[in-house]
Design an enzyme around this catalytic site. Structure first.
Site, PDB file in Angstrom:
ATOM      1  CE  LYS A 126      22.849  87.449  14.494  1.00 48.97           C
ATOM      2  NZ  LYS A 126      23.148  87.676  13.082  1.00 48.97           N
ATOM      3  CG  ASP A 173      30.691  79.788   9.384  1.00 45.97           C
ATOM      4  OD1 ASP A 173      29.555  79.739   9.882  1.00 45.97           O
ATOM      5  OD2 ASP A 173      30.891  79.773   8.157  1.00 45.97           O
ATOM      6  CG  ASP A 217      19.877  86.194  11.815  1.00 47.86           C
ATOM      7  OD1 ASP A 217      19.186  87.149  12.198  1.00 47.86           O
ATOM      8  OD2 ASP A 217      20.711  86.311  10.901  1.00 47.86           O
ATOM      9  CD  GLU A 219      20.491  76.105  15.112  1.00 46.61           C
ATOM     10  OE1 GLU A 219      21.728  76.190  15.248  1.00 46.61           O
ATOM     11  OE2 GLU A 219      19.926  76.342  14.039  1.00 46.61           O
ATOM     12  CG  PHE A 221      27.669  87.953  10.628  1.00 46.33           C
ATOM     13  CD1 PHE A 221      26.598  87.214  10.160  1.00 46.33           C
ATOM     14  CD2 PHE A 221      28.930  87.391  10.613  1.00 46.33           C
ATOM     15  CE1 PHE A 221      26.787  85.924   9.682  1.00 46.33           C
ATOM     16  CE2 PHE A 221      29.129  86.106  10.137  1.00 46.33           C
ATOM     17  CZ  PHE A 221      28.051  85.376   9.668  1.00 46.33           C
ATOM     18  CB  VAL A 222      28.409  87.090  16.581  1.00 49.37           C
ATOM     19  CG1 VAL A 222      27.955  88.421  17.162  1.00 49.37           C
ATOM     20  CG2 VAL A 222      27.255  86.106  16.539  1.00 49.37           C
ATOM     21  NE  ARG A 233      32.344  76.192  10.886  1.00 45.65           N
ATOM     22  CZ  ARG A 233      31.072  76.508  10.642  1.00 45.65           C
ATOM     23  NH1 ARG A 233      30.286  76.874  11.626  1.00 45.65           N
ATOM     24  NH2 ARG A 233      30.605  76.453   9.412  1.00 45.65           N
ATOM     25  CE  LYS A 293      30.801  72.344   7.780  1.00 42.29           C
ATOM     26  NZ  LYS A 293      31.751  73.023   6.882  1.00 42.29           N
TER      27      LYS A 293
HETATM   28  P1  IMP Z   1      18.292  81.727  10.745  1.00 46.70           P
HETATM   29  O1  IMP Z   1      17.677  80.639   9.945  1.00 46.70           O
HETATM   30  O2  IMP Z   1      18.242  83.061  10.053  1.00 46.70           O
HETATM   31  O3  IMP Z   1      17.736  81.817  12.157  1.00 46.70           O
HETATM   32  O4  IMP Z   1      19.821  81.436  10.839  1.00 46.70           O
HETATM   33  C1  IMP Z   1      20.249  80.307  11.454  1.00 46.70           C
HETATM   34  C2  IMP Z   1      21.654  79.904  11.109  1.00 46.70           C
HETATM   35  O5  IMP Z   1      22.395  80.909  10.391  1.00 46.70           O
HETATM   36  C3  IMP Z   1      22.399  79.701  12.400  1.00 46.70           C
HETATM   37  O6  IMP Z   1      22.203  78.391  12.878  1.00 46.70           O
HETATM   38  C4  IMP Z   1      23.821  79.998  12.015  1.00 46.70           C
HETATM   39  O7  IMP Z   1      24.432  78.829  11.527  1.00 46.70           O
HETATM   40  C5  IMP Z   1      23.696  81.038  10.923  1.00 46.70           C
HETATM   41  N1  IMP Z   1      23.843  82.387  11.483  1.00 46.70           N
HETATM   42  C6  IMP Z   1      22.870  83.274  11.771  1.00 46.70           C
HETATM   43  N2  IMP Z   1      23.360  84.409  12.293  1.00 46.70           N
HETATM   44  C7  IMP Z   1      24.708  84.236  12.334  1.00 46.70           C
HETATM   45  C8  IMP Z   1      25.793  85.071  12.793  1.00 46.70           C
HETATM   46  O8  IMP Z   1      25.652  86.200  13.294  1.00 46.70           O
HETATM   47  N3  IMP Z   1      27.039  84.524  12.665  1.00 46.70           N
HETATM   48  C9  IMP Z   1      27.263  83.298  12.139  1.00 46.70           C
HETATM   49  N4  IMP Z   1      26.285  82.495  11.721  1.00 46.70           N
HETATM   50  C10 IMP Z   1      25.016  82.960  11.807  1.00 46.70           C
HETATM   51 MG    MG Z   2      23.424  76.806  12.938  1.00 44.22          MG
END
Ligand code: IMP
Ligand code: MG
Length: 211
Positions: free
Chosen positions: A156, A184, A128, A124, A177-178, A190, A68
């Site tokens: 990030k 969210d 992260d 996206e 963490f944002v 959100r 979302k």
């Molecule tokens: P990744 O797979 O670790 O790159 O994380 C991807 C997903 O995790 C993102 O699409 C977000 O939905 C969630 N996410 C990662 N970092 C944050 C954050 O700092 N705040 C909120 N959601 C996050």
């Molecule tokens: Mg996402």
């Protein structure tokens, strides 16, 4: 443009600011730092939209929004892209409610249309670890689109073992963490109109800044 400008006249309501602009909220008390304010978000999204509209003019791109978190971003982005395009959504889950990734990516909702031969643009909210994006890229590439690119609002600043390609980035942000503008914590925040860092006390000390 004659005939395209509004036929319905509403009286001005000066007390109601546009939804995209900052307004006081009780949720503000949970935020320790505003990283990106509403005006900067709007300006950067408009820039990205103009760039993408140039690249994808005449290609009828298929924007794939990742639910979302990307919902606010894709809505602003697509409205600012003045070219023919289509929009689809996927829902994936990796976080299960905390501030740390669980490592496993799962498709919760799949596309409703074929991407074969299409110019696909993944939209996206944030990259992260890159795990979600890598999974999505591989999943969509296997369906033989004409092209595949990614626009991520936030990237990030972390060292990734395998760099995952991100063709278009809104902002690079520190490893914290944002929340807000779609992102969210435990399904909350959100609807904040800015990107902010949540206070560790709210997340029980599990701040994403500390790995
Ligand atoms: P990744 O797979 O670790 O790159 O994380 C991807 C997903 O995790 C993102 O699409 C977000 O939905 C969630 N996410 C990662 N970092 C944050 C954050 O700092 N705040 C909120 N959601 C996050
Ligand atoms: Mg996402």
């Amino acid at each position: 443009m004659d005939g395209l400008t509004g036929g319905i006249n509403l009286p001005p309501s000066p007390d109601v600011p546009p939804a995209t602009l900052a307004r006081p909220s009780p949720m503000d008390a949970d935020i320790e730092d505003v990283l990106i304010g509403p005006e900067d978000l709007q300006r950067r999204v408009a820039e990205l939209a103009a760039e993408l509209a140039g690249v994808y003019a005449e290609r009828n791109p298929l924007l794939v929004g990742v639910l979302k978190g990307a919902v606010v971003f894709i809505v602003d982005l697509m409205r600012a892209m003045a070219i023919p395009l289509q929009v689809e959504f996927m829902a994936v889950s990796s976080y299960q409610g905390g501030t740390q990734t669980s490592g496993a990516v799962r498709i919760v909702m799949d596309l409703q249309t074929s991407v074969e031969g299409r110019d696909v643009l993944i939209v996206e909210d944030i990259v992260d670890s890159g795990l979600t994006l890598r999974y999505l890229r591989d999943y969509l590439l296997a369906q033989r689109p004409a092209s595949l690119a990614v626009v991520a609002l936030l990237n990030k600043d972390i060292a990734r073992v395998d760099a995952v390609p991100i063709e278009y980035t809104g902002f690079r942000i520190p490893d914290r963490f944002v929340v807000g503008y779609g992102l969210d914590y435990a399904e909350r925040y959100r609807n904040l109109p800015y990107i902010g860092v949540i206070k560790p006390v709210v997340t029980g000390g599990a701040d994403g800044a500390v790995r």
